[in-house]
Design a protein around this motif. Structure first.
Motif, short mmCIF file in Angstrom:
data_model
loop_
_atom_site.label_atom_id
_atom_site.label_comp_id
_atom_site.label_asym_id
_atom_site.label_seq_id
_atom_site.Cartn_x
_atom_site.Cartn_y
_atom_site.Cartn_z
N GLY A 1 1.25 -1.12 0.10
CA GLY A 1 -0.12 -0.11 -0.33
C GLY A 1 0.72 1.01 -0.05
N ARG A 2 1.80 1.43 0.74
CA ARG A 2 3.07 2.53 1.00
C ARG A 2 3.12 2.56 -0.62
NH1 ARG A 2 0.40 5.35 4.99
NH2 ARG A 2 0.53 5.06 7.06
N ALA A 3 4.10 1.81 -0.55
CA ALA A 3 4.49 1.44 -1.99
C ALA A 3 3.87 2.13 -3.07
CB ALA A 3 4.85 0.39 -2.68
N ILE A 4 2.53 1.77 -3.45
CA ILE A 4 1.98 2.18 -4.53
C ILE A 4 1.01 3.89 -4.09
CG2 ILE A 4 -0.65 2.42 -4.89
CD1 ILE A 4 -1.12 -0.41 -4.78
N GLN A 5 0.91 4.39 -3.02
CA GLN A 5 1.05 6.08 -2.35
C GLN A 5 2.52 6.50 -3.08
OE1 GLN A 5 0.10 5.10 1.45
NE2 GLN A 5 -2.32 6.15 1.23
N VAL A 6 3.69 6.15 -2.76
CA VAL A 6 5.05 7.45 -2.95
C VAL A 6 4.58 7.33 -4.85
CG1 VAL A 6 7.59 6.28 -2.99
CG2 VAL A 6 6.09 6.06 -1.06
N ALA A 7 4.53 5.53 -5.24
CA ALA A 7 4.81 6.03 -6.85
C ALA A 7 3.52 6.17 -7.54
CB ALA A 7 5.01 3.90 -6.86
N PHE A 8 2.59 6.74 -7.25
CA PHE A 8 1.26 7.44 -7.96
C PHE A 8 0.45 8.24 -7.49
CE2 PHE A 8 2.08 2.32 -8.95
CZ PHE A 8 2.40 2.58 -10.38
#
Length: 368
Positions: free
Chosen positions: A75-82
């Motif tokens: 979830g955090r990776a998605i928030q950082v990337a997009f």
């Protein structure tokens, strides 16, 4: 190892919690947009808590924590990337589902074989170290934007979550899985006694607390670094105070301690919008936060005494559900209320906190 895990967990979690509203504001989002992302996380957590407790008992508490960490990292990776609104909300939802597996299982794993008499000391130790970790995270989140963008600061949580994996792996599981808990009337009644006051606190907290950092900034023009240091100082004080609270609870009783501290915090948050300056508002908020949160390990320990080892993850998950669902609703409502008024959210929160303590006292006044 579990106490160390608490420190690392709260450190990373508070970097993300503190910087996310500023990260979104820097992208041009409104209070309402921030509320949508916050509420997506907490409502997803609430839905997952409907089944995560029994499933954690079946999987085993340690495996459930690892599953939760994997979901949170995704979830955090998605928030950082997009950084557009829909991926931010989707990432928040994955974080919420991860928390639904991780948090109740961690509490149950921490309970372990500890006796009722010693449990609130262990819970307070874990909470104290976690709170100090939170303070360190807030300092990092407040200072680093001098040199990094909000997005880069937020991305630091992707380095912290793998550390939690490494710490939890060597721990001994309390349950190895295969247990099933049937939700019948008697256990549901016990859970409801704790869930109703928690639901009222969750609703009140959601309306005001996630937006306090932005409120300080807009009301008094306070810098991000000053807000970060304020939150960090109160976390350090709270961490030190948590070491001493079991002694207070032993003398006063758990119920009186919870009601006295949370009741006082209710009055203080009502005074915040009346503050003439940032130092006064900061003092009120600091004392309120310490009083409100310092009793959480006593509350959790008191609750665990009403349930068997096999029931604890289910009870904790459903109790967390009551807080999380209403917190998500409060976040969604609170964002729009703050867009209209910078005063009313605090009065509404104080009223709901007070009502919660009245219900808790009436339910447990004979249980100390």
């Amino acid at each position: 190892m579990l106490v160390v895990y608490s420190f690392i967990s709260w450190l990373g979690g508070n970097i993300a919690w503190f910087i996310l509203p500023f990260y979104m504001k820097s992208l041009g989002y409104t209070y309402g947009d921030v509320g949508v992302v916050f509420s997506a996380s907490t409502l997803a957590q609430a839905l997952a808590l409907l089944f995560s407790g029994p499933l954690s008992a079946k999987l085993g508490y340690k495996r459930s924590i690892l599953l939760g960490l994997g979901l949170m990292f995704s979830g955090r990776a998605i928030q950082v990337a997009f950084p557009s609104l829909l991926p931010l909300a989707l990432g928040g939802a994955l974080v919420g589902i991860g928390l639904a597996f991780e948090s109740p299982s961690f509490t149950s794993l921490l309970s372990g074989e500890v006796s009722d008499e010693k449990r609130h000391y262990l819970f307070s130790l874990s909470s104290a170290l976690g709170t100090i970790g939170s303070a360190v995270g807030l300092i990092i989140a407040g200072v680093l934007p001098r040199w990094l963008t909000y997005r880069e600061t937020f991305a630091l949580v992707l380095l912290v979550i793998p550390l939690r994996f490494l710490v939890i792996l060597p721990t001994r599981p309390v349950l190895n899985g295969g247990r099933r808990i049937k939700l019948r009337g008697e256990i549901l009644r016990r859970i409801a006694k704790f869930a109703v006051p928690q639901a009222l606190i969750g609703l009140g907290a959601g309306i005001a607390i996630p937006y306090v950092g932005l409120w300080f900034n807009q009301r008094f023009g306070t810098s991000l670094e000053s807000i970060g240091w304020l939150f960090a100082v109160q976390q350090f004080i709270m961490g030190l105070g948590t070491f001493l609270l079991p002694i207070v609870a032993d003398r006063m009783g758990s119920v009186k301690t919870i009601v006295a501290f949370n009741g006082s915090a209710s009055a203080l948050i009502a005074l915040m919008p009346l503050s003439p300056s940032f130092p006064v508002a900061a003092l009120l908020y600091t004392v309120r936060t310490i009083l409100m949160n310092i009793v959480n390990p006593i509350w959790s320990s008191f609750m665990m005494g009403f349930f068997s080892k096999e029931e604890r993850s289910t009870a904790m998950a459903l109790n967390n559900l009551s807080w999380t669902a209403t917190f998500g609703v409060g976040q969604f409502i609170g964002g729009f209320i703050f867009d209209v008024s910078l005063t009313w959210p605090f009065f509404i929160t104080a009223l709901l906190y007070s009502l919660s303590m009245a219900v808790f006292w009436e339910t447990f006044k004979k249980e100390d």
